[in-house]
Design an enzyme around this catalytic site. Structure first.
Site, PDB file in Angstrom:
ATOM      1  N   SER A   1       0.846  -1.199   0.000  1.00  0.00           N
ATOM      2  CA  SER A   1       0.000   0.000   0.000  1.00  0.00           C
ATOM      3  C   SER A   1       0.878   1.243   0.000  1.00  0.00           C
ATOM      4  O   SER A   1       2.083   1.185   0.243  1.00  0.00           O
ATOM      5  CB  SER A   1      -0.903   0.009   1.247  1.00  0.00           C
ATOM      6  OG  SER A   1      -0.119   0.137   2.418  1.00  0.00           O
ATOM      7  N   HIS A   2       0.268   2.408  -0.259  1.00  0.00           N
ATOM      8  CA  HIS A   2       1.033   3.663  -0.340  1.00  0.00           C
ATOM      9  C   HIS A   2       1.797   3.938   0.952  1.00  0.00           C
ATOM     10  O   HIS A   2       2.966   4.309   0.918  1.00  0.00           O
ATOM     11  CB  HIS A   2       0.081   4.831  -0.638  1.00  0.00           C
ATOM     12  CG  HIS A   2      -0.565   4.738  -1.977  1.00  0.00           C
ATOM     13  ND1 HIS A   2       0.099   4.291  -3.093  1.00  0.00           N
ATOM     14  CD2 HIS A   2      -1.819   5.057  -2.406  1.00  0.00           C
ATOM     15  CE1 HIS A   2      -0.705   4.323  -4.138  1.00  0.00           C
ATOM     16  NE2 HIS A   2      -1.888   4.792  -3.742  1.00  0.00           N
ATOM     17  N   VAL A   3       1.111   3.776   2.094  1.00  0.00           N
ATOM     18  CA  VAL A   3       1.771   4.096   3.345  1.00  0.00           C
ATOM     19  C   VAL A   3       2.924   3.134   3.613  1.00  0.00           C
ATOM     20  O   VAL A   3       3.964   3.523   4.169  1.00  0.00           O
ATOM     21  CB  VAL A   3       0.759   4.095   4.514  1.00  0.00           C
ATOM     22  CG1 VAL A   3       0.260   2.702   4.833  1.00  0.00           C
ATOM     23  CG2 VAL A   3       1.372   4.745   5.755  1.00  0.00           C
TER      24      VAL A   3
ATOM     25  N   VAL B   1      -3.792  -0.567  -3.822  1.00  0.00           N
ATOM     26  CA  VAL B   1      -2.947   0.592  -3.519  1.00  0.00           C
ATOM     27  C   VAL B   1      -3.704   1.679  -2.771  1.00  0.00           C
ATOM     28  O   VAL B   1      -3.097   2.591  -2.224  1.00  0.00           O
ATOM     29  CB  VAL B   1      -2.341   1.171  -4.824  1.00  0.00           C
ATOM     30  CG1 VAL B   1      -1.462   0.147  -5.492  1.00  0.00           C
ATOM     31  CG2 VAL B   1      -3.435   1.644  -5.784  1.00  0.00           C
TER      32      VAL B   1
END
Length: 1438
Positions: free
Chosen positions: A1043-1045, A1311
């Site tokens: 994921s983005h984080v 994502v």
């Protein structure tokens, strides 16, 4: 109180349930009508060999308790005499052949006496049948029994006037003499071994039976020598059913407790009967046989806990053909043929189609209808508003009463030490207020002269004041009023009536009454704005609460009137009604206030309300969950004498047991004044107190544990001051009567009580003395075959320590009910109450099993999960996600049976998904219920603690709570079996920092911490920015590794991990503010407290080096659109260039989408176009505010960008490039399609000002003004699966291992901030054909879309070395994606091993090929459609 609190002593005992044993009768005054002893008649010659318990009447009854239902229980004997449930009125004569008689109580005060005599040694026998205290004309329905045959024969002699009934029975009318009825029969045929009969009470059209069976009388033919032998007596008498059951059970044990088919079961049962009959034929007495079987039974196993409840096979008592012997036997045969539910003391679950449980409603079905119009201010409303407009005036009380066709307003206010009472009405006619003051309700005290208004006349105990027109304003010209001012707190209330034109006006026949010292009512301006509620509807409820609190009758009738208003509003209307009724049920509102109401009036009002709610349930399937919750707050109620019995039967208890004073008299007065659900608890407390040898502590424990304190007992209008104090000789009588009375109380107040619900559905008749008299509840028609047996099984196992069979029975019963509840039914509400009770019992049963499951096998725990989850599925609206969770658990169980190594990993994914689903349901409840609870609670002055936990308490009391607890207990077991450990390490960085606890990472993403900080965040969605100064984020949440984080954490060298162990997380949380060191391994984190010296010694880095990256501002180069061949770093970002680079270089098996782009500078060019001058000016103004740290302006900027107009040149160039590249032009479909495309382009540009993107650039010290946005245009692929590949394992840093995550549908769920985990696997680059699954998916949602165009962000701030800019900006499809609830149990990637291996291997090979092409690790996004892999973008792996 739960459904099982009084089972065995309650409603079912003497009505619905037949006794399985003959029980001891110890009370002289007990009357159990229709319960006639079944036994045998010995000859005089054999009398000395027989026990004294033999009686005249023989059984003709099949007890529904066959060998595989429950372990049969044994008849109790006391001193050699079988205990009987009857009253003996005489004894056996010495000469049995000359006369035998017995007297029994039938119904009410009627008595039946049967005498058989032989005037001489010759024929005939004379049978005298007498009924004392008969209620009217009686008819004997009778026949003879010969040779043990089932069918009746008709004797050759019969009394005059006898009629044949269908050639199967005689009907002879009794002769009446005063209050008695008599009949004499003569039997002269020795082949007739017994008579059988029933009695028809013509006046009441009611059949009088022998405890639900035919009366049978043996004919003692004394001149038959063979009758002197016990052997022939035994031939006449077939084996008793209880002995047949015991013997059948013993045979079943000897044969290994096999599972029988229904036909085999029937055969075994009859074989047991035949063996016993053979023993009797050989001369064995019943006593010898009973002793033998009892001993054998005790030798084999501990007898099953005795249960006295057996559900009667219900048949129509008004149809005599159903009561004759042959028809009873036919019913038995049908029962045996249809009896499929039980074996080895548990139910046989049918194979239900789980998808039939699906309840899914279109979104518009749950949209709210138009709300009520804003309240129109009446003249009296304006008067009240004028009185309260001053800041120093506080409202103490406000009431509105009906006054003819108008209203009477009463306002009590406080100001400067004075209390003012204002009474106002716009009703015409002269009115005189006849009033007084009081210090307690019911009291009339003459007011002091100092408080009397002008023109007041004092009387003996009251005074009179005329109403007058005091208002000069035109709008108040018709209002007449009285104002009384007095010192504050001198008096508690003011009683009054009104005199007008010679008539007295009262409040429903009672005095008006208004409190003068109430809690200060909060002003409406302090209760919030009511957003998310039916605001006007809730205000209406608050306005009428003063009327509703008078009694339950008032409240239920008002609620009935509000149902139609709730229907007009829709969901929020029903929620408002639920909140109000639950406040009532939890005792937050007053139940009774100065109003004496009859119980039958309460039950009638309940009946009206529950009928209306039943109709809501029928008409609005999407609101069934809410309507069930409302019904659960209300008792069933009933017309007629259902409620009146509460008044009448307490008198029976007092009379029967000589307890007319003390606590019982106080309770009696309370019951007569206003009965309530509290009375159920009081009755139960008395029963518990008596059962525990009059232990007063037990009495108080029962009361207090159910919310009834001493203060509450004293608060009733008829207070209960005393404690119970009974004599020991009253024990048995009181227990019997109070248990009967508890059934009556539950019938009115406890709609969802299990035993009263079952009794109501299966039918019962009044046959007791003083209790339930004259009451008959017919069984519900149309219930599934075998359903009564299923309910019987539940009742018999309700308190079993082993709850698994009970749970199966409860859920099977709910499954059987479900189709009926989905359709209209004449007794629908009774079925709903039964279903609610079954649901509640599931919850209490599983809670009882928690400790037993502690050491249970995983397979058994998973089975329990499926049972409890199935129960929740049945209870829930919009249950698609729950159904797919249930299917997943079934699959996990099958995997364990086949020894699949992945079963634990698979089960863990569905445990996580089930948790997510429960969390979503809890959030939904919070969203729809809590605003109404907050608003109405404030209006009504409900205690804040009760308001704050309103939704939480509903959730905790619901079907989801035990499932959540079960999952929490199972999680550690699964993690251990699957070797998952306590952590998932997403970014393995060794750090040290100070612990800070936060609820959401999102809430602090804009913050900057001065010290190195370890954030313990309860929630991490996946799209957040990690705040400055953070060195680690630890969370129980489960964001995807890609994921983005997660990507940003790795890029910024921040430790990021999911903790699965609550104890570890709690340890961190309890050390907030302390300095800790984290040392991650591949599967664990070693942590501990350190001192500040270790931090400053440089052993651990406290700060990361400052970023040295910069942005280069891009210019418009004269092109509005370009093809992929024209992509350069001056025109587009790395995303577009990488896509163009791959085209033609990767193997043909890997697809690359056709692309065009809107290059850098176009946004600025469009903004500068004269058609967009206003937008440009506004944007400049907003950016100035942003530069001054007004971060709230970001959303305004995004909205402003969406106002841009497209220049014609942009449209023409983009159309040309798209068509040249073979892409469809949106405008060619329909005109509005281009508008959709243009809006998507503007959303991409506007995402430059996304919150997380803006703060990320600030954090990296990048000049946000230099950030430029190109737009990559591609055809969107309607993907079956989407994936993200990291060609170096990001968790371990292993460059020889490819790590990949896969989701159903489009990749945004991977994502973006979509909850749940993706399927994840690793693959060694040296063996790409052997992917290893690390985790199965738990994401409940997949995104799917029609063939369309997607516009992808491609800024100059992405893919910069040392800066994780990827994913900060939006990619927007032209069409909206459809969110689809995913069923993984039908997905080939999950269920087909070969397909999964093939697809995952090919994805891994794709990543390896692209990495080889670039020569360094890659972060790759792609999709799979119909087996073909397409790569949509790649970038360097950060």
């Amino acid at each position: 109180m739960n459904g099982s609190s009084s089972l065995g002593q309650g409603y079912i005992n003497n009505t619905l349930i037949r006794p399985n044993i003959i029980e001891k009768q110890t009370r002289k005054h007990s009357r159990v009508s229709g319960t006639l002893l079944s036994g045998q008649l010995p000859s005089s010659s054999s009398k000395k060999n027989l026990s004294p318990h033999h009686s005249l009447l023989l059984p003709n009854r099949f007890l529904q308790n066959s060998l595989n239902l429950v372990t049969p229980k044994l008849s109790q004997q006391v001193g050699g005499v079988v205990s009987i449930k009857m009253s003996h009125c005489d004894s056996l004569p010495t000469d049995l052949a000359s006369e035998l008689s017995k007297k029994f109580y039938l119904d009410g005060h009627s008595e039946l006496q049967v005498a058989v005599s032989s005037p001489s040694s010759s024929y005939p026998l004379q049978v005298d049948i007498n009924i004392a205290n008969s209620t009217g004309p009686m008819i004997l329905h009778w026949g003879g029994i010969r040779g043990g045959q089932k069918e009746w024969i008709l004797p050759s002699h019969h009394p005059d006037g006898t009629n044949k009934y269908k050639n199967k029975a005689f009907r002879t009318r009794f002769e009446n003499s005063g209050s008695s009825s008599s009949l004499k029969l003569e039997i002269d045929e020795p082949e007739i071994e017994a008579l059988e009969f029933l009695i028809l009470d013509e006046a009441r059209n009611k059949w009088l039976k022998n405890d639900g069976q035919n009366f049978r009388i043996l004919m003692p033919w004394i001149d038959k020598p063979y009758l002197s032998s016990s052997a022939h007596i035994n031939q006449i008498l077939s084996p008793p059913e209880d002995l047949v059951q015991i013997h059948a059970y013993l045979r079943w044990e000897r044969m290994g407790k096999k599972n029988y088919t229904p036909s085999e079961e029937k055969k075994e049962y009859e074989a047991a009967r035949s063996e016993l009959q053979l023993e009797l034929d050989r001369g064995t007495s019943l006593e010898e046989l009973r002793v033998k079987l009892t001993k054998n039974k005790k030798d084999t196993e501990e007898p099953h806990k005795e249960k006295k409840h057996l559900i009667d096979n219900t048949f129509d008592v008004h149809k005599p053909q159903n009561i004759m012997k042959e028809n009873v036997q036919t019913d038995i045969s049908k029962y045996l043929e249809n009896k499929k539910h039980f074996t080895k003391e548990r139910t046989h679950r049918k194979k239900w189609d789980i998808m039939e449980l699906l309840k899914k409603y279109p979104s518009d079905a749950v949209e709210e209808n138009k709300p009520l119009l804003p309240k129109v201010m009446t003249t009296l409303d304006l008067v009240a508003e004028a009185k309260l407009q001053h800041d120093d005036v506080f409202l103490l009380n406000k009431k509105t009463f009906k006054l003819g066709n108008k209203e009477l307003l009463v306002l009590v206010t406080y100001s400067h030490g004075k209390t003012t009472v204002c009474l106002a009405t716009d009703q015409t006619g002269p009115f005189v207020l006849h009033w007084a003051l009081s210090r307690k309700p019911g009291e009339w005290m003459l007011p002091p002269s100092s408080v009397l208004p002008l023109n007041t006349v004092s009387l003996k105990q009251a005074c009179e004041t005329p109403f007058s027109h005091k208002y000069s304003e035109d709008q108040f010209s018709k209002v007449q009023s009285v104002e009384i001012e007095m010192p504050a707190c001198d008096f508690s209330g003011m009683p009054f009536v009104i005199h007008s034109n010679g008539h007295w006006i009262k409040n429903d026949g009672l005095d008006f009454y208004v409190e003068l010292v109430s809690e200060v009512i909060k002003e409406r301006k302090d209760v919030g704005d009511g957003v998310g509620t039916a605001k006007t509807f809730l205000e209406k409820i608050a306005d009428i609460e003063s009327e509703a609190e008078r009694s339950f009758m008032h409240r239920f009738n008002i609620a009935s009137d509000l149902v139609s208003k709730a229907e007009e509003i829709g969901k929020l209307g029903f929620i408002g009604l639920l909140v109000w009724m639950r406040f009532m049920a939890t005792r937050q509102l007053i139940w009774n206030k100065n109003y004496n109401v009859k119980p039958r009036e309460i039950s009638k009002a309940q009946d009206r309300l529950t009928d209306l709610l039943q109709n809501v349930y029928k008409r609005y399937p999407q609101y069934r969950e809410i309507s069930r919750l409302i019904l659960s707050t209300v008792g069933r109620g009933g017309e007629g004498d259902v409620g009146q019995r509460i008044r009448d039967e307490i008198l029976v208890i007092q009379r029967n047991n000589e307890c007319k004073g003390g606590m019982m008299e106080e309770w009696h007065q309370k019951l007569h004044n206003n009965t309530s659900p509290d009375d159920v608890i009081i009755c139960q407390a008395l029963i518990d107190y008596i059962k525990n040898n009059f232990d007063i502590n037990v009495y108080w424990n029962t009361l207090i544990s159910n919310g009834i304190t001493k203060e509450r007992l004293l608060s009733y209008d008829r207070a209960i001051h005393s404690e119970p104090n009974f004599r020991s000789d009253q024990k048995n009588g009181l227990l019997h009567d109070l248990e009967s009375y508890l059934r009556t109380l539950k019938a009115v107040h406890s709609g969802a009580d299990l035993e009263s619900s079952i009794a109501t559905c299966m039918g019962y008749r009044a046959e007791g003395q003083g209790f339930m008299v004259g009451v008959q509840m017919n069984p519900i028609r149309g219930l599934p075959s075998g359903f009564p047996n299923l309910l019987q099984f539940i009742i018999e196992h309700i308190e079993d320590k082993e709850v698994e069979p009970l749970l199966e029975g409860l859920i099977e019963a709910r499954e059987e009910l479900r189709p009926i509840l989905q359709n209209s039914h004449e007794r629908l509400k009774d079925l709903i109450f039964l279903d609610i009770a079954l649901d509640s019992t599931v919850r209490t049963a599983i809670e009882r099993e928690y400790l037993e499951l502690h050491n249970a096998s995983p397979e058994r725990i998973m089975y329990f999960v499926t049972l409890v989850l199935e129960n929740l599925v049945i209870s829930s609206d919009d249950n698609e996600d729950l159904i797919y969770c249930l299917k997943g658990w079934y699959t996990a169980i099958e995997m364990t049976k086949s020894n699949d190594d992945h079963w634990a990993l698979f089960a863990k994914s569905f445990l996580d998904r089930t948790r997510l689903t429960l969390l979503n349901r809890a959030e939904y409840y919070e969203q729809i219920l809590q605003p109404s609870a907050e608003y109405l609670g404030a209006l009504l002055g409900i205690d804040q603690w009760a308001v704050s936990v309103f939704t939480e308490e509903i959730i905790r009391a619901g079907s989801a709570a035990p499932l959540s607890a079960l999952l929490n207990r199972f999680d550690p077991t699964l993690r251990k079996v699957a070797n998952l450990g306590s952590w998932q390490i997403i970014s393995p960085v060794e750090v040290a920092g100070y612990i800070v606890n936060v609820d959401e990472l999102l809430s602090v993403q804009h913050k900057s911490f001065e010290k190195p900080t370890i954030l313990i965040a309860k929630t991490v969605k996946g799209e957040e920015e990690i705040p400055d100064g953070t060195v680690a984020v630890l969370t129980p949440d489960m964001p995807d590794v890609l994921s983005h984080v997660s990507v940003r954490a790795r890029n910024c060298k921040i430790c990021f991990a999911t903790c699965f162990e609550p104890k570890i997380l709690k340890d961190f949380q309890e050390n907030e503010g302390k300095l800790f060191c984290l040392k991650p391994t591949s599967t664990d984190i070693i942590y501990g407290e350190i001192n500040e010296g270790e931090l400053s010694n440089g052993n651990l880095k406290e700060e990361r080096p400052a970023s040295s990256i910069t942005l280069v501002k891009k210019k418009f180069l004269g092109r509005y659109a370009i093809s992929s061949q024209e992509f350069t770093d001056d025109m587009v970002g790395a995303k577009s260039r990488n896509t163009a680079f791959l085209n033609g270089k990767v193997p043909s098996s890997i697809g690359i989408p056709t692309s065009v782009a809107i290059p850098f500078g176009v946004f600025e060019k469009v903004l500068a176009d004269k058609s967009n001058k206003a937008v440009e000016d506004e944007l400049k103004s907003l950016i100035k505010r942003l530069d001054h740290r007004d971060f709230g302006v970001l959303s305004e900027i995004r909205r402003n960008v969406l106002q841009l107009t497209a220049p014609s040149q942009l449209i023409s160039e983009l159309k040309e490039k798209m068509q040249e590249s073979g892409m469809p032009w949106p405008g060619d479909e329909e005109e509005h399609r281009w508008e959709q495309a243009w809006l998507a382009i503007k959303k991409v540009w506007a995402s430059k000002w996304n919150d997380r993107a803006y703060f990320s650039t600030r954090k990296a010290k990048l000049d946000h003004n230099y950030l430029c946005m190109a737009v990559l245009v591609q055809e969107i692929i309607s993907a079956d699966y989407a994936f993200v590949i990291h060609t170096t394992n990001p968790s371990s840093g292993n460059s020889s291992e490819i790590y990949t995550e896969v989701v159903k549908g489009l990749g945004e769920t991977l994502v973006g901030a979509y909850p749940g985990r993706a399927l994840c696997f690793v693959c060694n680059k040296s063996d790409l054909d052997s992917p290893k699954v690390l985790g199965y998916p738990s994401k409940p949602v997949g995104l799917f879309i029609r063939p369309s165009i997607i516009f992808r962000s491609d800024s100059n701030g992405e893919d910069l070395e040392g800066y994780a800019g990827a994913g900060l900006y939006d990619s927007v499809p032209m069409d909206k994606e459809d969110e689809v609830i995913v069923d993984y149990s039908t997905d080939p990637v999950i269920m087909d091993l070969n397909f999964r291996k093939s697809i995952l291997s090919r994805i891994a090979r794709t990543g390896h090929e692209i990495e080889k092409l670039y020569g360094f690790p890659q972060d790759i996004e792609g999709v799979v459609k119909d087996g073909k892999i397409t790569v949509v973008q790649t970038r360097p792996q950060m």
